[in-house]
Motif scaffolding. Sequence first.
Motif, PDB file in Angstrom:
ATOM      1  N   ILE A  69       3.965  -7.240   7.378  1.00 27.45           N
ATOM      2  CA  ILE A  69       3.763  -5.892   6.870  1.00 27.45           C
ATOM      3  C   ILE A  69       4.998  -5.071   7.196  1.00 27.45           C
ATOM      4  CG2 ILE A  69       2.324  -3.825   6.978  1.00 27.45           C
ATOM      5  CD1 ILE A  69       0.914  -6.253   5.763  1.00 27.45           C
ATOM      6  N   PRO A 100       1.474 -10.048  11.955  1.00 28.69           N
ATOM      7  CA  PRO A 100       0.150 -10.088  12.615  1.00 28.69           C
ATOM      8  C   PRO A 100      -0.154 -11.472  13.160  1.00 28.69           C
ATOM      9  CG  PRO A 100       0.023  -9.019  10.476  1.00 28.69           C
ATOM     10  CD  PRO A 100       1.364  -9.654  10.542  1.00 28.69           C
ATOM     11  N   ASP A 121     -10.565  -4.578   7.953  1.00 31.14           N
ATOM     12  CA  ASP A 121     -11.004  -5.789   7.279  1.00 31.14           C
ATOM     13  C   ASP A 121     -11.800  -5.424   6.029  1.00 31.14           C
ATOM     14  OD1 ASP A 121     -13.615  -5.142   8.063  1.00 31.14           O
ATOM     15  OD2 ASP A 121     -13.670  -6.597   9.702  1.00 31.14           O
ATOM     16  N   THR A 158      -4.505  -6.215   0.808  1.00 30.87           N
ATOM     17  CA  THR A 158      -4.050  -7.595   0.969  1.00 30.87           C
ATOM     18  C   THR A 158      -5.022  -8.542   0.263  1.00 30.87           C
ATOM     19  OG1 THR A 158      -5.150  -7.645   3.142  1.00 30.87           O
ATOM     20  CG2 THR A 158      -2.788  -7.200   3.112  1.00 30.87           C
ATOM     21  N   GLU A 185      -6.958  -4.293  13.865  1.00 33.27           N
ATOM     22  CA  GLU A 185      -5.662  -4.247  14.544  1.00 33.27           C
ATOM     23  C   GLU A 185      -5.104  -2.837  14.428  1.00 33.27           C
ATOM     24  OE1 GLU A 185      -2.855  -7.502  13.961  1.00 33.27           O
ATOM     25  OE2 GLU A 185      -4.322  -8.443  12.647  1.00 33.27           O
ATOM     26  N   ALA A 187      -8.775  -7.166   2.759  1.00 32.07           N
ATOM     27  CA  ALA A 187      -8.517  -6.163   3.801  1.00 32.07           C
ATOM     28  C   ALA A 187      -7.445  -5.193   3.314  1.00 32.07           C
ATOM     29  CB  ALA A 187      -8.085  -6.847   5.090  1.00 32.07           C
ATOM     30  N   CYS A 188      -7.027  -4.286   4.194  1.00 32.35           N
ATOM     31  CA  CYS A 188      -5.918  -3.391   3.877  1.00 32.35           C
ATOM     32  C   CYS A 188      -5.247  -2.941   5.166  1.00 32.35           C
ATOM     33  CB  CYS A 188      -6.391  -2.170   3.080  1.00 32.35           C
ATOM     34  SG  CYS A 188      -7.366  -0.973   4.035  1.00 32.35           S
ATOM     35  N   TRP A 189      -4.011  -2.498   5.024  1.00 27.33           N
ATOM     36  CA  TRP A 189      -3.262  -1.854   6.102  1.00 27.33           C
ATOM     37  C   TRP A 189      -3.035  -0.403   5.702  1.00 27.33           C
ATOM     38  CZ3 TRP A 189      -1.455  -4.045  10.725  1.00 27.33           C
ATOM     39  CH2 TRP A 189      -1.708  -5.416  10.857  1.00 27.33           C
ATOM     40  N   ARG A 216      -5.048  -2.016  10.589  1.00 27.49           N
ATOM     41  CA  ARG A 216      -5.628  -2.925   9.594  1.00 27.49           C
ATOM     42  C   ARG A 216      -7.138  -2.746   9.577  1.00 27.49           C
ATOM     43  NH1 ARG A 216      -8.353  -7.851   9.460  1.00 27.49           N
ATOM     44  NH2 ARG A 216      -7.943  -9.148   7.614  1.00 27.49           N
TER      45      ARG A 216
END
Length: 278
Positions: free
Chosen positions: A264, A278, A236, A217, A243, A221-223, A234
Amino acid sequence: MILNEFSIDGAPYGVVEAAGEVWTTLVHTGLVATASGRVFNLDAPQSRPSVIVDGPDDAVWFTRNGDDRIGRISYDAAMSAVEIAGAPYGLCVGPDDALWCTLMSTDAIGRITVDGDVSTYPIGTTGAFPAMITSYGGDLWFTLNQANAIGRMTVDGAVSTYPLPTDAAGPVGISAGPDGVWFTELLASQVGRITTEGKIDEFAVPLDSKPHAVAATADGACWVTLWGAGAVARLDADGNITEQHPFGKDSEPHGLTAGSDNSIWVALEAGSLAQLHP
């Protein structure tokens, strides 16, 4: 966190947002569908449509791992396909506005122009099993699942490889962020990030969660889908899990994408698309 879920028969696998719709590949039925209810029959039940991306030409493109093709559906529903041998799987739009794919069974990377011209480039490692691919810093980056490394290729086909610090990590998913390239280590229960200088950091996720796909993202960060745990999480920019959302033990989350409204979307092979706010 707010969750919406859309039931879709046929094992959703890849997912992308394009032209105001969310599209998904139905890997076991040879279909492509949208969350709004449109269904596209590829007339090839064994084609195994897998990874899907928004192309540079008002169309979605997707790999057909079962019949050696790259499929295309235009926004106005015209369907076509380009043949490319080697079990194509991962797919991205490159810095040259061509489609680039991994060829798992031939240890190569394929390039397909929007006009249908095909080129292939060997990665130089036998039995590497290239999986997913992304574009970052003017190059193509891809996971080498069986070689335990990250590959990097210029648009001219020059290859560099970066071995992972953890043995037998089984890298699969990969996604370019603003400060590097995120990737998953399915067998090591870790998510990694690599810079253009080749520096690799690894971050732990829950044990045996089998992180599969990753979506970076804009905030660094990323999921990541936790296939073994039936969840999504998630991380950071520092690699901390901030999360986590469970879908259920047998939900089989695979592909995911960040939507234009910061939601997402997750493809659940058990039979639905999930939208997280989120």
